[in-house]
Scaffold this motif. Structure first.
Motif, PDB file in Angstrom:
ATOM      1  N   UNK A 141       0.811  -1.214   0.000  1.00 53.87           N
ATOM      2  CA  UNK A 141       0.000   0.000   0.000  1.00 53.87           C
ATOM      3  C   UNK A 141       0.842   1.261   0.000  1.00 53.87           C
ATOM      4  N   UNK A 142       0.509   2.172   0.907  1.00 56.88           N
ATOM      5  CA  UNK A 142       1.242   3.437   1.040  1.00 56.88           C
ATOM      6  C   UNK A 142       2.391   3.320   2.045  1.00 56.88           C
ATOM      7  N   UNK A 143       2.542   2.123   2.639  1.00 56.96           N
ATOM      8  CA  UNK A 143       3.572   1.957   3.669  1.00 56.96           C
ATOM      9  C   UNK A 143       4.955   1.666   3.103  1.00 56.96           C
ATOM     10  N   UNK A 144       5.058   0.664   2.242  1.00 54.95           N
ATOM     11  CA  UNK A 144       6.356   0.228   1.740  1.00 54.95           C
ATOM     12  C   UNK A 144       6.346   0.225   0.223  1.00 54.95           C
ATOM     13  N   UNK A 145       7.385   0.779  -0.391  1.00 59.68           N
ATOM     14  CA  UNK A 145       7.397   0.949  -1.845  1.00 59.68           C
ATOM     15  C   UNK A 145       7.554  -0.357  -2.614  1.00 59.68           C
ATOM     16  N   UNK A 146       7.056  -0.366  -3.836  1.00 62.28           N
ATOM     17  CA  UNK A 146       7.302  -1.508  -4.712  1.00 62.28           C
ATOM     18  C   UNK A 146       8.773  -1.501  -5.138  1.00 62.28           C
ATOM     19  N   UNK A 147       9.237  -2.638  -5.581  1.00 66.16           N
ATOM     20  CA  UNK A 147      10.628  -2.762  -6.012  1.00 66.16           C
ATOM     21  C   UNK A 147      10.716  -2.919  -7.529  1.00 66.16           C
ATOM     22  N   UNK A 148       9.719  -2.418  -8.213  1.00 62.71           N
ATOM     23  CA  UNK A 148       9.635  -2.578  -9.667  1.00 62.71           C
ATOM     24  C   UNK A 148      10.011  -1.314 -10.433  1.00 62.71           C
ATOM     25  N   UNK A 149      10.523  -0.312  -9.742  1.00 59.67           N
ATOM     26  CA  UNK A 149      10.913   0.934 -10.402  1.00 59.67           C
ATOM     27  C   UNK A 149      12.392   0.850 -10.779  1.00 59.67           C
ATOM     28  N   UNK A 150      12.644   0.341 -11.979  1.00 63.91           N
ATOM     29  CA  UNK A 150      14.014   0.152 -12.434  1.00 63.91           C
ATOM     30  C   UNK A 150      14.796   1.455 -12.437  1.00 63.91           C
ATOM     31  N   UNK A 151      14.158   2.536 -12.800  1.00 64.54           N
ATOM     32  CA  UNK A 151      14.847   3.834 -12.846  1.00 64.54           C
ATOM     33  C   UNK A 151      15.308   4.231 -11.451  1.00 64.54           C
ATOM     34  N   UNK A 152      14.434   4.073 -10.451  1.00 66.39           N
ATOM     35  CA  UNK A 152      14.823   4.392  -9.078  1.00 66.39           C
ATOM     36  C   UNK A 152      15.987   3.495  -8.632  1.00 66.39           C
ATOM     37  N   UNK A 153      15.833   2.185  -8.846  1.00 66.12           N
ATOM     38  CA  UNK A 153      16.874   1.250  -8.409  1.00 66.12           C
ATOM     39  C   UNK A 153      18.210   1.534  -9.083  1.00 66.12           C
ATOM     40  N   UNK A 154      18.191   1.695 -10.392  1.00 71.17           N
ATOM     41  CA  UNK A 154      19.436   1.925 -11.133  1.00 71.17           C
ATOM     42  C   UNK A 154      20.111   3.220 -10.697  1.00 71.17           C
ATOM     43  N   UNK A 155      19.327   4.223 -10.391  1.00 75.72           N
ATOM     44  CA  UNK A 155      19.881   5.515  -9.994  1.00 75.72           C
ATOM     45  C   UNK A 155      20.265   5.606  -8.537  1.00 75.72           C
ATOM     46  N   UNK A 156      19.909   4.601  -7.753  1.00 75.21           N
ATOM     47  CA  UNK A 156      20.147   4.659  -6.310  1.00 75.21           C
ATOM     48  C   UNK A 156      20.757   3.376  -5.750  1.00 75.21           C
ATOM     49  N   UNK A 157      21.530   2.652  -6.544  1.00 71.67           N
ATOM     50  CA  UNK A 157      22.088   1.383  -6.066  1.00 71.67           C
ATOM     51  C   UNK A 157      22.902   1.561  -4.794  1.00 71.67           C
TER      52      UNK A 157
END
Length: 144
Positions: free
Chosen positions: A57-73
């Motif tokens: 829900x609004x508590x914990x983010x999904x892990x499917x945002x490749x752009x976020x992951x790639x930019x924040x490893x």
């Protein structure tokens, strides 16, 4: 064919063989890290981030945002090890729930988890090496 042509051809074949062997090694390591990461993810991450990386829900983010992951490893490695209480934006939504630390995870464990996450849920980030995680954690400037 002249001797020179055969030498050039032999050299090219040797280069191709070396490149193929390196890619084979990397694929093997990625598969190993992925499999170990899948087990650790199920134990440590799945409760909050879901079995399919969908988040909670609004508590914990999904892990499917490749752009976020790639930019924040680097940041992700730090979050896994030391937790986080900062606000982040993932897929256009704001998340500000605290993530608990996992200080007992080794750098290797975190590399496993990151390789699993980075190659699941629609992500294709490749093999996250232990050395990369070690360097990221050193830059976190967090105390124990």
């Amino acid at each position: 064919m002249s001797n020179r042509s055969l030498t050039v051809l032999g050299t090219l074949l040797a280069i191709v063989a070396v490149l193929y062997a390196c890619q084979g090694e990397e694929a093997i390591r990625k598969a190993q890290y992925y499999t170990n990461g899948q087990k650790l993810y199920a134990q440590r991450c799945q409760n909050c981030h879901g079995s399919n990386g969908e988040g909670l829900g609004q508590l914990y983010p999904p892990l499917s945002d490749t752009i976020y992951l790639a930019g924040n490893l680097n940041k992700v490695a730090c979050m896994i090890k030391f937790g986080s209480n900062e606000t982040i934006e993932v897929l256009g939504k704001i998340y500000d729930s605290e993530m608990p630390p996992n200080k007992d995870l080794t750098d290797q464990d975190i590399a496993y988890i990151m390789t699993y996450i980075g190659n699941s849920f629609g992500n294709e980030l490749g093999w996250i090496k232990t050395e990369e995680v070690t360097n990221s954690l050193a830059a976190c400037n967090k105390g124990d």
